[in-house]
Design a protein around this motif. Structure first.
Motif, PDB file in Angstrom:
ATOM      1  N   PRO A  40      44.627  83.618  52.502  1.00  0.00           N
ATOM      2  CA  PRO A  40      44.096  82.286  52.204  1.00  0.00           C
ATOM      3  C   PRO A  40      44.567  81.733  50.865  1.00  0.00           C
ATOM      4  O   PRO A  40      44.700  80.512  50.712  1.00  0.00           O
ATOM      5  CB  PRO A  40      42.574  82.509  52.204  1.00  0.00           C
ATOM      6  CG  PRO A  40      42.365  83.704  53.062  1.00  0.00           C
ATOM      7  CD  PRO A  40      43.554  84.588  52.810  1.00  0.00           C
ATOM      8  N   ALA A  41      44.819  82.601  49.903  1.00  0.00           N
ATOM      9  CA  ALA A  41      45.288  82.132  48.594  1.00  0.00           C
ATOM     10  C   ALA A  41      46.686  81.546  48.704  1.00  0.00           C
ATOM     11  O   ALA A  41      46.987  80.506  48.111  1.00  0.00           O
ATOM     12  CB  ALA A  41      45.264  83.282  47.590  1.00  0.00           C
ATOM     13  N   GLN A  42      47.555  82.184  49.466  1.00  0.00           N
ATOM     14  CA  GLN A  42      48.906  81.648  49.637  1.00  0.00           C
ATOM     15  C   GLN A  42      48.885  80.377  50.472  1.00  0.00           C
ATOM     16  O   GLN A  42      49.655  79.447  50.224  1.00  0.00           O
ATOM     17  CB  GLN A  42      49.832  82.683  50.274  1.00  0.00           C
ATOM     18  CG  GLN A  42      51.295  82.234  50.259  1.00  0.00           C
ATOM     19  CD  GLN A  42      52.261  83.330  50.694  1.00  0.00           C
ATOM     20  OE1 GLN A  42      51.839  84.412  51.096  1.00  0.00           O
ATOM     21  NE2 GLN A  42      53.541  83.037  50.618  1.00  0.00           N
ATOM     22  N   ARG A  76      51.204  72.702  46.787  1.00  0.00           N
ATOM     23  CA  ARG A  76      52.558  72.462  46.268  1.00  0.00           C
ATOM     24  C   ARG A  76      53.310  71.448  47.128  1.00  0.00           C
ATOM     25  O   ARG A  76      53.983  70.551  46.596  1.00  0.00           O
ATOM     26  CB  ARG A  76      53.323  73.783  46.183  1.00  0.00           C
ATOM     27  CG  ARG A  76      52.797  74.699  45.079  1.00  0.00           C
ATOM     28  CD  ARG A  76      53.317  76.116  45.248  1.00  0.00           C
ATOM     29  NE  ARG A  76      54.752  76.188  45.054  1.00  0.00           N
ATOM     30  CZ  ARG A  76      55.489  77.258  45.384  1.00  0.00           C
ATOM     31  NH1 ARG A  76      54.899  78.325  45.921  1.00  0.00           N
ATOM     32  NH2 ARG A  76      56.786  77.263  45.164  1.00  0.00           N
ATOM     33  N   HIS A  77      53.182  71.557  48.446  1.00  0.00           N
ATOM     34  CA  HIS A  77      53.864  70.593  49.312  1.00  0.00           C
ATOM     35  C   HIS A  77      53.310  69.185  49.129  1.00  0.00           C
ATOM     36  O   HIS A  77      54.066  68.207  49.167  1.00  0.00           O
ATOM     37  CB  HIS A  77      53.754  71.012  50.778  1.00  0.00           C
ATOM     38  CG  HIS A  77      54.886  71.877  51.237  1.00  0.00           C
ATOM     39  ND1 HIS A  77      56.214  71.493  51.112  1.00  0.00           N
ATOM     40  CD2 HIS A  77      54.911  73.105  51.823  1.00  0.00           C
ATOM     41  CE1 HIS A  77      56.994  72.440  51.604  1.00  0.00           C
ATOM     42  NE2 HIS A  77      56.242  73.427  52.034  1.00  0.00           N
ATOM     43  N   THR A  78      52.026  69.070  48.916  1.00  0.00           N
ATOM     44  CA  THR A  78      51.440  67.747  48.707  1.00  0.00           C
ATOM     45  C   THR A  78      51.980  67.107  47.440  1.00  0.00           C
ATOM     46  O   THR A  78      52.379  65.932  47.439  1.00  0.00           O
ATOM     47  CB  THR A  78      49.908  67.856  48.633  1.00  0.00           C
ATOM     48  OG1 THR A  78      49.407  68.428  49.850  1.00  0.00           O
ATOM     49  CG2 THR A  78      49.272  66.487  48.426  1.00  0.00           C
ATOM     50  N   ASN A  83      57.191  71.955  36.532  1.00  0.00           N
ATOM     51  CA  ASN A  83      56.473  72.871  37.433  1.00  0.00           C
ATOM     52  C   ASN A  83      55.026  72.450  37.675  1.00  0.00           C
ATOM     53  O   ASN A  83      54.145  73.304  37.817  1.00  0.00           O
ATOM     54  CB  ASN A  83      56.503  74.304  36.879  1.00  0.00           C
ATOM     55  CG  ASN A  83      57.915  74.811  36.660  1.00  0.00           C
ATOM     56  OD1 ASN A  83      58.788  74.611  37.495  1.00  0.00           O
ATOM     57  ND2 ASN A  83      58.137  75.445  35.519  1.00  0.00           N
ATOM     58  N   VAL A  84      54.780  71.157  37.767  1.00  0.00           N
ATOM     59  CA  VAL A  84      53.406  70.693  37.978  1.00  0.00           C
ATOM     60  C   VAL A  84      52.829  71.191  39.298  1.00  0.00           C
ATOM     61  O   VAL A  84      51.657  71.613  39.333  1.00  0.00           O
ATOM     62  CB  VAL A  84      53.322  69.157  37.874  1.00  0.00           C
ATOM     63  CG1 VAL A  84      51.941  68.654  38.281  1.00  0.00           C
ATOM     64  CG2 VAL A  84      53.642  68.715  36.453  1.00  0.00           C
ATOM     65  N   PRO A  85      53.575  71.202  40.406  1.00  0.00           N
ATOM     66  CA  PRO A  85      52.982  71.738  41.654  1.00  0.00           C
ATOM     67  C   PRO A  85      52.539  73.192  41.516  1.00  0.00           C
ATOM     68  O   PRO A  85      51.436  73.558  41.956  1.00  0.00           O
ATOM     69  CB  PRO A  85      54.116  71.580  42.677  1.00  0.00           C
ATOM     70  CG  PRO A  85      54.930  70.440  42.158  1.00  0.00           C
ATOM     71  CD  PRO A  85      54.899  70.606  40.661  1.00  0.00           C
ATOM     72  N   GLU A  86      53.374  74.013  40.887  1.00  0.00           N
ATOM     73  CA  GLU A  86      53.033  75.424  40.727  1.00  0.00           C
ATOM     74  C   GLU A  86      51.865  75.606  39.759  1.00  0.00           C
ATOM     75  O   GLU A  86      50.971  76.442  39.987  1.00  0.00           O
ATOM     76  CB  GLU A  86      54.246  76.205  40.235  1.00  0.00           C
ATOM     77  CG  GLU A  86      55.383  76.336  41.242  1.00  0.00           C
ATOM     78  CD  GLU A  86      56.211  75.069  41.383  1.00  0.00           C
ATOM     79  OE1 GLU A  86      56.973  74.966  42.367  1.00  0.00           O
ATOM     80  OE2 GLU A  86      56.108  74.162  40.513  1.00  0.00           O
ATOM     81  N   HIS A 142      54.073  80.825  42.494  1.00  0.00           N
ATOM     82  CA  HIS A 142      55.522  80.743  42.298  1.00  0.00           C
ATOM     83  C   HIS A 142      56.311  81.459  43.398  1.00  0.00           C
ATOM     84  O   HIS A 142      57.524  81.633  43.276  1.00  0.00           O
ATOM     85  CB  HIS A 142      55.904  81.309  40.929  1.00  0.00           C
ATOM     86  CG  HIS A 142      55.528  80.418  39.786  1.00  0.00           C
ATOM     87  ND1 HIS A 142      54.253  80.402  39.244  1.00  0.00           N
ATOM     88  CD2 HIS A 142      56.247  79.500  39.083  1.00  0.00           C
ATOM     89  CE1 HIS A 142      54.214  79.517  38.248  1.00  0.00           C
ATOM     90  NE2 HIS A 142      55.400  78.962  38.133  1.00  0.00           N
ATOM     91  N   ARG A 143      55.642  81.831  44.465  1.00  0.00           N
ATOM     92  CA  ARG A 143      56.356  82.448  45.577  1.00  0.00           C
ATOM     93  C   ARG A 143      57.243  81.420  46.273  1.00  0.00           C
ATOM     94  O   ARG A 143      56.993  80.210  46.193  1.00  0.00           O
ATOM     95  CB  ARG A 143      55.358  83.043  46.578  1.00  0.00           C
ATOM     96  CG  ARG A 143      54.659  84.298  46.081  1.00  0.00           C
ATOM     97  CD  ARG A 143      53.664  84.806  47.114  1.00  0.00           C
ATOM     98  NE  ARG A 143      52.923  85.966  46.611  1.00  0.00           N
ATOM     99  CZ  ARG A 143      51.909  86.548  47.252  1.00  0.00           C
ATOM    100  NH1 ARG A 143      51.520  86.080  48.430  1.00  0.00           N
ATOM    101  NH2 ARG A 143      51.295  87.589  46.718  1.00  0.00           N
ATOM    102  N   PRO A 144      58.288  81.881  46.986  1.00  0.00           N
ATOM    103  CA  PRO A 144      59.122  80.943  47.755  1.00  0.00           C
ATOM    104  C   PRO A 144      58.263  80.100  48.693  1.00  0.00           C
ATOM    105  O   PRO A 144      57.294  80.588  49.281  1.00  0.00           O
ATOM    106  CB  PRO A 144      60.063  81.868  48.530  1.00  0.00           C
ATOM    107  CG  PRO A 144      60.146  83.100  47.687  1.00  0.00           C
ATOM    108  CD  PRO A 144      58.775  83.269  47.071  1.00  0.00           C
TER     109      PRO A 144
END
Length: 251
Positions: free
Chosen positions: A111-113, A120-122, A213-216, A238-240
């Protein structure tokens, strides 16, 4: 700006030109059908820009047709009312994008990922398509949209994280409100301040905001809000990133 997808005929705002070998080649599309599709696309692009700036109530139909360079009467060949064109836009901005993100996270069990990828996509899409982002900011918490798209799915993901004992949260509702507010504020900072430049960007730099790196960074803070240790939250953020398939046609 990419066209909204056309997976559900009759419901989506813009009927994009065929793009796969299974479709009829664009060169064989009847002229009348092509003109109708292009007029619809112009109306929706104009409506998105105006409603992102003014909201549905503030955008008049004559403003939409003027911005689209379309005759006023032509509007009603495509939409029966301003509410109808707004519904088409919200179906794309909220439901279609959320569906695409759900497909991207379909193979993830943590759930965390899942939350990290969604957040991040948003933010990445809002950065690529600023008008989309502005519309999202303005309309996400409108009462008519609270049960649509990204918000309900964020709450769903929080609940799943709690059920899996991955998230340690005392008040799920307030965590949801805090997470939603943080995501929209991060989008606003990028769109209205950091990307736009000027005095606002300078003021943010004075506070140590680099805009990198605002999304991350947003995802990492949200995961800490859900109870994850900082080091783990930052590693997950920061995962792919699994890809989200979005339409690649221009309006």
């Amino acid at each position: 700006m990419p066209n909204p997808p056309t997976r559900r005929p009759g419901k989506h705002p813009i009927q994009a030109a065929p793009t796969t070998s299974a479709d009829v080649p664009a060169a064989r599309e009847p002229r009348g059908a092509r003109r109708k599709r292009e007029t619809r696309a112009r109306l929706l692009e104009a409506a998105l820009r105006l409603m992102a700036e003014k909201g549905m109530e503030g955008a008049a139909i004559n403003e939409i047709t003027e911005a689209a360079d379309v005759g006023f009467g032509s509007f009603y060949n495509h939409f029966e009312s301003k509410e109808a064109i707004y519904a088409a836009l919200t179906d794309w901005v909220f439901e279609d994008f959320a569906d695409e993100v759900d497909r991207a996270i379909g193979g993830l069990s943590d759930p965390a990922q899942v939350m990290s990828v969604s957040v991040r996509h948003t933010l990445l899409r809002a950065r690529r398509e600023p008008i989309w982002g502005e519309f999202l900011i303005r309309e996400s918490f409108a009462a008519r949209n609270l049960n649509r798209g990204l918000g309900p799915r964020l709450l769903r993901d929080i609940r799943r994280g709690i059920a899996a004992k991955r998230f340690v949260i005392a008040d799920p509702l307030m965590s949801f409100i805090s997470a939603g507010g943080m995501i929209l504020t991060a989008i606003a900072v990028e769109l209205r301040f950091a990307i736009a430049g000027g005095l606002q960007a300078s003021a943010l730099r004075d506070f140590g905001f680099s805009g990198e790196n605002v999304p991350e960074r947003t995802a990492a803070i949200l995961l800490q809000l859900m109870g994850l240790p900082r080091s783990e939250a930052e590693e997950i953020a920061h995962r792919p990133l699994p890809g989200v398939v979005l339409p690649n046609q221009g309006i």
